[in-house]
Design a protein around this motif. Sequence first.
Motif, PDB file in Angstrom:
ATOM      1  N   GLN A   1      -6.091  -2.812   0.053  1.00 52.48           N
ATOM      2  CA  GLN A   1      -6.430  -2.294   1.375  1.00 52.48           C
ATOM      3  C   GLN A   1      -7.606  -3.011   2.039  1.00 52.48           C
ATOM      4  OE1 GLN A   1      -5.573   2.184   1.753  1.00 52.48           O
ATOM      5  NE2 GLN A   1      -6.407   2.009  -0.326  1.00 52.48           N
TER       6      GLN A   1
ATOM      7  N   MET B   1      -2.147   8.618  -8.927  1.00 52.77           N
ATOM      8  CA  MET B   1      -3.382   7.853  -8.966  1.00 52.77           C
ATOM      9  C   MET B   1      -3.954   7.872 -10.383  1.00 52.77           C
ATOM     10  SD  MET B   1      -6.578   8.128  -6.324  1.00 52.77           S
ATOM     11  CE  MET B   1      -7.529   9.386  -7.164  1.00 52.77           C
TER      12      MET B   1
ATOM     13  N   TYR C   1       1.132  -0.115 -11.334  1.00 48.82           N
ATOM     14  CA  TYR C   1       1.752   1.098 -10.796  1.00 48.82           C
ATOM     15  C   TYR C   1       3.253   1.188 -11.100  1.00 48.82           C
ATOM     16  CZ  TYR C   1      -2.520   2.429  -8.428  1.00 48.82           C
ATOM     17  OH  TYR C   1      -3.811   2.837  -8.162  1.00 48.82           O
TER      18      TYR C   1
ATOM     19  N   LEU D   1       0.849   4.161  -2.983  1.00 47.91           N
ATOM     20  CA  LEU D   1       0.353   5.509  -2.724  1.00 47.91           C
ATOM     21  C   LEU D   1       1.403   6.585  -2.979  1.00 47.91           C
ATOM     22  CD1 LEU D   1      -1.909   4.946   0.410  1.00 47.91           C
ATOM     23  CD2 LEU D   1      -2.589   5.238  -1.981  1.00 47.91           C
ATOM     24  N   GLU D   2       2.636   6.183  -3.207  1.00 44.53           N
ATOM     25  CA  GLU D   2       3.658   7.141  -3.625  1.00 44.53           C
ATOM     26  C   GLU D   2       3.570   7.450  -5.114  1.00 44.53           C
ATOM     27  OE1 GLU D   2       7.410   5.558  -2.499  1.00 44.53           O
ATOM     28  OE2 GLU D   2       7.174   6.042  -0.362  1.00 44.53           O
TER      29      GLU D   2
ATOM     30  N   ARG E   1       0.828  -1.206   0.000  1.00 41.13           N
ATOM     31  CA  ARG E   1       0.000   0.000   0.000  1.00 41.13           C
ATOM     32  C   ARG E   1       0.864   1.258   0.000  1.00 41.13           C
ATOM     33  NH1 ARG E   1      -1.639   3.524   4.015  1.00 41.13           N
ATOM     34  NH2 ARG E   1      -3.654   4.545   3.644  1.00 41.13           N
TER      35      ARG E   1
ATOM     36  N   SER F   1      -7.843   1.072  -9.115  1.00 40.62           N
ATOM     37  CA  SER F   1      -7.203   2.192  -8.441  1.00 40.62           C
ATOM     38  C   SER F   1      -7.099   1.958  -6.936  1.00 40.62           C
ATOM     39  CB  SER F   1      -8.012   3.471  -8.707  1.00 40.62           C
ATOM     40  OG  SER F   1      -7.474   4.564  -7.997  1.00 40.62           O
ATOM     41  N   VAL F   2      -5.945   2.289  -6.377  1.00 38.63           N
ATOM     42  CA  VAL F   2      -5.722   2.216  -4.931  1.00 38.63           C
ATOM     43  C   VAL F   2      -5.712   3.639  -4.399  1.00 38.63           C
ATOM     44  CG1 VAL F   2      -4.117   1.531  -3.105  1.00 38.63           C
ATOM     45  CG2 VAL F   2      -4.392   0.089  -5.132  1.00 38.63           C
ATOM     46  N   SER F   3      -6.646   3.941  -3.519  1.00 37.03           N
ATOM     47  CA  SER F   3      -6.742   5.309  -3.008  1.00 37.03           C
ATOM     48  C   SER F   3      -7.322   5.291  -1.605  1.00 37.03           C
ATOM     49  CB  SER F   3      -7.633   6.161  -3.925  1.00 37.03           C
ATOM     50  OG  SER F   3      -8.937   5.620  -3.990  1.00 37.03           O
ATOM     51  N   ASN F   4      -7.171   6.396  -0.915  1.00 36.62           N
ATOM     52  CA  ASN F   4      -7.722   6.513   0.424  1.00 36.62           C
ATOM     53  C   ASN F   4      -9.247   6.389   0.387  1.00 36.62           C
ATOM     54  OD1 ASN F   4      -5.182   6.923   1.511  1.00 36.62           O
ATOM     55  ND2 ASN F   4      -5.335   9.162   1.465  1.00 36.62           N
TER      56      ASN F   4
END
Length: 491
Positions: free
Chosen positions: A345, A188, A489, A184-185, A180, A331-334
């Motif tokens: 996540q 997006m 990514y 996240l670096e 993760r 997509s990996v996002s908050n």
Amino acid sequence: MTAYEELMAYDHDTQALSQVAGRLGWDQETIMPRGAAPQRAEEMAAMEGVLHARRTDPRVGAWLAALNGASLDPVAAANVREITRSYERASKVPADLAATLARVTSTAQGKWAEARAEDDYAAFAPVLAEVIDLKREEGAALAAGGDIYDAMLADYEPGTTAADLEGMFGALRPALTELRAAILEKPMPQGVSGSFDETAQLRLSALLAQAFGYDMTHGRIDKAVHPFSSGSGLDVRITTRTNAHDPFNCFYSTIHEVGHACYEQNIDAAYLLTPLGRGVSMGVHESQSRIYENQIGRSRAFTGWLFGQMRDAFGDFGIADEEAFYAAVNSVSNGYIRTEADEVQYNLHVLLRFDLERALMAGDLQVGDLEAAWNDRFAADFGYPVDKASNGVLQDVHWSVGLFGYFPTYSLGNVYAGCLHEALRAAVPGLDDQLAQGDTSAATTWLRDNLQRHGGLFEPREVIAKASGQAPGPEPLLAYLKAKFSDIYAL
């Protein structure tokens, strides 16, 4: 009639009544008038009283005693195993406690929905405390001096203990946290834009359900706040939800619930209204919903086909091509919501709940402190604060209806799905060519033949091992996630 034949004839009616009770629950979540809640609570309590009486009837004990040591074929032996498990469990729980739990959790579900809508945890806390007190009482009766939480787990995943899960989850957490952080670096992916008509979403949702093999002649799709699947055999229903600005919420909720529903629909018809005529555990159930949703539904090949379907349904929605769409879908996002979380996540959301509910059951965490404990843990795990209760402690229905021990089966299902996907890919090397055409039949047929048709014939980990050729473990899931997201990514 033999003792076995008498037992099965009796259990047939118990299974049928259990399906009726489930239909009451489906109605409550979908189309029941809000004002009917107090009466529904009494109906649910009455039905649970009838079921409890049947499950603990002395005749069941006598039939089981007569069959003790008998030579039975594998199907009969599995039926006796499951009826024995049900009889022993029900016999430990007083009838008045079972009925009270049904009444209180039916009421609590409505209060949870109201509190969630108002973002008011304090309004829900008193009835949650009542549910927890009753569940502790039930757990103590079931555990008979053993671990209360393990007794609760056995309702959803027989043969699994909290210690087993701690070891498995202990391997997942650091690997997922590291992946993760690396993702996240990175920038997006571009998301969808515009507004998506609800009718068009539901139309495409129905197309997706059928693309994954959901039989609409024995099912239906309705809307609910919290998507779920209900029923087994010839009547298996699902729900979904819509969001005008996030169509993926609808589409992947639908595919997820179709995974559950197809498991039930594909069980051998000979097991209808027997103990074997339903999914063997919630972990195995979740393996089907997750492999449908993620390894198949979010694959590069299938999302390429879905991109074309969305263009036909909605026109331009801000994504240029299939590759960009694949990245957007994955997509990996908050985010706050477990059911909307990405594959990387998702399990972190589950582990939070696993730890909190164990503390609640042990008495180490009080209901009045639960919201603060949730918010503290979320901030520690995800790095930002919870903004409102509906995005935090009130987002899930599970605790309101007494489903303690259920949450960890979600992550266990992901682990199982990782094992199954590895075996599926080895067995069907040309799978992507079919998925690119929107044809999931090779994958769903493999799952039906190797796992789903067995229903409750085998124990949970046994059926996964038979299908995948290996004892369940987190390694295939972690390898799949690392390879997939490193590619997307450019890690």
